[in-house]
Design an enzyme around this catalytic site. Structure first.
Site, PDB file in Angstrom:
ATOM      1  CG  ASP A 136     -57.776 -14.150  -4.654  1.00 37.71           C
ATOM      2  OD1 ASP A 136     -57.473 -15.190  -4.493  1.00 37.71           O
ATOM      3  OD2 ASP A 136     -58.027 -12.467  -4.364  1.00 37.71           O
TER       4      ASP A 136
ATOM      5  CD  GLU B  54     -58.927 -15.998   0.735  1.00 36.63           C
ATOM      6  OE1 GLU B  54     -59.079 -15.977   1.307  1.00 36.63           O
ATOM      7  OE2 GLU B  54     -57.475 -15.371   0.422  1.00 36.63           O
TER       8      GLU B  54
END
Length: 424
Positions: free
Chosen positions: A82, A149
């Site tokens: 991400d 994350e």
């Protein structure tokens, strides 16, 4: 000492241009946490081409590749996918111009300001060379591309989606992160390497009124200001001098107009700790102080606490870390060093905790060596744009190759040593 990375290194230089192209593509097309649809698709297609059994949609957009190559240990390699809601200001020719809506529907700029695009490229490279050179190792490889994350939900989401039941239990779990530091170096340590991280929102309730009649109000702005100041005493007066903690109030929001006393105020806090006892004390103290300040202001109700995210400490297994450090010393010489713990946090350890298996996490330097050396000599290292900065831009070479070699060298400790691999 380092058979896998040594044998594979001659093949890496030919692969680097392809990995650089992958990295630049990922960098130009970042995706917010839990929205990594395009990145996951690229990872899944890449794994399939490399001969992996591929499972998609694990915990949302997570991708798991499984490559069985005879009897031997199972090694898990992990990369997070991400990006962040940050407008990129690096000036790179492949800089992100992406805008997307976040989870509450607000349009934001998006960029890989933490380096997860590099993590994905590293793991794609490792999958490629290990898939093409199965004669050099034995065992089972799990390549895990993890979402979310940055919001602390990705690893737990994959675990909650049955990951520990759906895939073989690893003998070791390995992960790495690009950080500010001389490119070409790797930093590792046994024990705690990353702090626990807890973020929460605190809503303070008052009574609104006209700015000319403060006596008819219970002012949440004053309440919030007093609370912010008092919260700073937790670290300075309640945490022992030999312990460590960081408490940051990153957001204070209240009111809409200068002559209106608002009904409420909202604080957003972030806490970093390296000890479970200290963590529990700081969290308890935050609630105690917020409630006490509200009581002192005669607030109409107690504050409301909403957890935003929570990251456990990352604590490297001692025996497994010693084996990885040995192979790093063989591979990188003095460029492999024992790092101090970082105040950053990660959800990587959720995998090891869920499987109850050893894990090792380390850092890869991503700063131009000349730039870092000059900054260090001038005492200005803190001025180098770091992770989460809009100007964070790891230098690609030798960082790309270093991270790939580190991943291969660490995996090789187990994949090239089947008899003792399961006893780390």
């Amino acid at each position: 000492m380092d058979p896998l990375a040594k044998a594979l290194e001659p093949h890496l230089d030919a692969l680097l241009p392809e990995l650089e192209a992958i990295y630049k593509d990922l960098h130009s097309h970042p995706e917010l946490s839990m929205q990594e649809v395009r990145t996951a698709k690229l990872a899944a297609e890449h794994l399939a081409r490399c001969g992996f059994e591929v499972t998609t949609g694990v915990g949302g957009t997570g991708v798991v590749g499984l490559l069985r190559n005879g009897s031997g240990p199972t090694v898990m390699l992990r990369a997070d996918m991400d990006a962040l809601p940050v407008v990129e200001a690096t000036g790179l020719p492949y800089a992100s111009t992406v805008r997307a809506k976040n989870e509450v529907g607000v349009e934001v700029g998006v960029s890989h300001a933490c380096g997860h695009d590099l993590h994905v490229a590293w793991l794609m490279g490792a999958a490629r060379v290990l898939g093409e050179h199965r004669d050099l190792w034995k065992g089972t490889l799990l390549a895990v591309f993890q979402p979310g994350e940055e919001v602390g939900r990705g690893a737990k989401g994959m675990v909650d989606d049955g990951m520990t039941e759906r895939f073989p239990r690893p003998d070791v779990i390995l992960g790495q992160h690009v950080m500010v530091g001389t490119a070409g170096t790797v930093g590792i340590r046994s024990g705690t390497i990353l702090s626990a991280g807890d973020s929460l929102q605190v809503q303070l309730f008052g009574r609104g009124s006209h700015g000319s009649q403060p006596q008819t109000s219970i002012d949440p702005v004053v309440m919030a200001a007093s609370t912010v100041l008092r919260l700073q005493t937790i670290v300075s007066r309640e945490v022992g001098p030999l312990d460590s903690a960081v408490l940051t109030i990153g957001s204070l929001q209240a009111g809409t107009k200068e002559n209106i006393i608002p009904e409420d105020a909202t604080l957003k806090l972030n806490i970093r700790t390296y000890d479970e006892g200290v963590r529990d004390h700081v969290l308890s103290a935050v609630k105690r102080i917020c409630c006490a300040e509200c009581a002192a202001s005669n607030a109409p109700r107690d504050p409301e606490f909403t957890p935003l995210n929570s990251y456990p400490m990352t604590v490297n297994d001692a025996a497994a870390t010693a084996r990885v450090m040995e192979v790093f010393k063989a591979r990188f010489g003095e460029a492999a060093y024992e790092t101090a713990p970082a105040a950053a946090s990660e959800d990587f350890s959720h995998f090891g905790r869920a499987w109850k298996t050893p894990y090792v996490f380390w850092f890869v330097g991503g700063t131009d060596p000349g730039v870092y050396a000059k900054a260090k000599a001038e005492g200005q290292v803190n001025r180098i744009p770091s992770n989460h900065s809009s100007r964070f831009a790891p230098v690609l070479h030798p960082t790309l190759k270093t991270g790939l070699l580190a991943m291969l060298a660490a995996a090789g400790v187990w994949l090239c040593d089947g008899e003792s691999a399961g006893h780390a």
